[in-house]
Design a protein around this motif. Structure first.
Motif, short mmCIF file in Angstrom:
data_model
loop_
_atom_site.label_atom_id
_atom_site.label_comp_id
_atom_site.label_asym_id
_atom_site.label_seq_id
_atom_site.Cartn_x
_atom_site.Cartn_y
_atom_site.Cartn_z
N TYR A 211 -9.37 46.54 -21.28
CA TYR A 211 -10.41 47.19 -20.48
C TYR A 211 -10.17 46.99 -18.98
CZ TYR A 211 -13.76 48.74 -24.05
OH TYR A 211 -14.39 49.42 -25.07
N ARG B 37 -16.34 46.28 -16.42
CA ARG B 37 -17.15 46.88 -17.48
C ARG B 37 -17.56 48.32 -17.17
NH1 ARG B 37 -18.23 41.69 -16.65
NH2 ARG B 37 -18.19 40.24 -18.41
N MET C 134 -16.58 51.34 -19.31
CA MET C 134 -17.26 51.69 -20.55
C MET C 134 -18.25 52.83 -20.35
SD MET C 134 -18.19 47.95 -22.10
CE MET C 134 -17.12 46.53 -21.85
N LEU C 135 -18.67 53.07 -19.12
CA LEU C 135 -19.71 54.05 -18.82
C LEU C 135 -19.17 55.47 -18.82
CD1 LEU C 135 -21.40 52.20 -15.84
CD2 LEU C 135 -22.47 52.63 -18.07
N LEU D 34 -23.47 46.61 -21.88
CA LEU D 34 -22.05 46.45 -21.53
C LEU D 34 -21.60 44.99 -21.49
CD1 LEU D 34 -21.65 49.15 -18.73
CD2 LEU D 34 -21.59 49.40 -21.22
#
Length: 271
Positions: free
Chosen positions: A166, A215, A218-219, A269
């Motif tokens: 990620y 993070r 992830m959106l 998240l």
């Protein structure tokens, strides 16, 4: 008085701890409830007792919103096959493959395939760091992770591998989105850093360095873009004055809807 203090709200059977941050620019008390908890922004000279009294008048609303956000977090993630994660707003299913029994052992896994529209990102002059042999491959809606399933530490290992993937994707996607807006605005490309921030989605310092929470990848892209534009606007205006928000709106007229989406989605998240 200190710029930051802690306080507690008691409402019915709920105990809610919150942080009070003071600023010389504030004239009123503002309340924020999101993935990082409850935060109160207050004028620097306002006594803590007065802040607490004002917060208590909003006790029911704060308690309801706090409960609503906590309900969105869902259960803690399990880093095993079948668990669902988010990538650019879409759900992907984790598939853990054992290194010692995987049919792909000794062969390279395919590179993670991005779902991003190429026309938004293909800038040939943007240097991309060469990727090492991947332990993660995104194929359709399945996220394949290669790990030692026989190890007692396999769950921890999968988590670390997944987080590393990620972060790598965040470095690529966010840098390209920053460049997209820099080109659009005719601004110099700033320094972009990806960090494991616990309480912020992004930040900008006086040196013009932009820091982003990994993070964010992830959106959904429109929500990620809001954070990018927000921090880039700080390159011109370092505070949250009306001039700052006018600049954000000039770049992104629908920023309020994206801002709201960030608050609603951000709770899920953090693993």
């Amino acid at each position: 008085m200190p710029d930051t203090e802690k306080a507690t709200l008691y409402y019915q059977n709920k105990t809610i701890r919150y942080t009070v941050r003071r600023s010389a620019r504030r004239r009123t008390v503002g309340i924020t409830i999101d993935a990082q908890g409850v935060r109160i922004a207050a004028p620097r000279r306002m006594p803590l007792e007065q802040v607490i009294a004002l917060v208590n008048t909003k006790a029911r609303w704060i308690a309801d919103k706090h409960t609503e956000f906590k309900s969105r977090t869902g259960p803690r993630k399990r880093f095993v096959s079948g668990e669902e994660f988010l990538y650019l707003g879409r759900r992907v299913s984790l598939q853990v493959q054992s290194e010692d029994r995987s049919p792909h052992q000794g062969r390279k896994l395919s590179k993670p395939r991005s779902s991003i529209q190429p026309e938004l990102f293909d800038f040939s002059f943007l240097p991309i760091k060469p990727r090492p042999r991947a332990a993660v491959a995104l194929k359709g809606n399945v996220l394949h992770v290669q790990a030692d399933a026989s190890s007692m530490q396999s769950t921890k290992e999968v988590r670390e591998i997944l987080e590393g993937w990620y972060r790598t994707r965040a470095e690529e996607v966010i840098a390209r989105r920053v460049q997209h807006y820099a080109l659009q605005l005719g601004w110099r490309m700033p320094i972009v850093l990806i960090r494991n921030q616990k309480k912020r989605w992004g930040s900008c310092n006086a040196k013009g360095e932009l820091r982003f929470n990994w993070r964010l990848v992830m959106l959904p892209l429109p929500v990620l873009d809001y954070v990018v534009v927000h921090e880039m606007a700080h390159l011109k205006v370092l505070n949250h004055s009306p001039r700052f928000w006018a600049l954000v709106e000039q770049i992104m007229p629908d920023y309020k809807a994206r801002h709201q989406a960030l608050h609603e989605l951000g709770m899920g998240l953090y693993w």
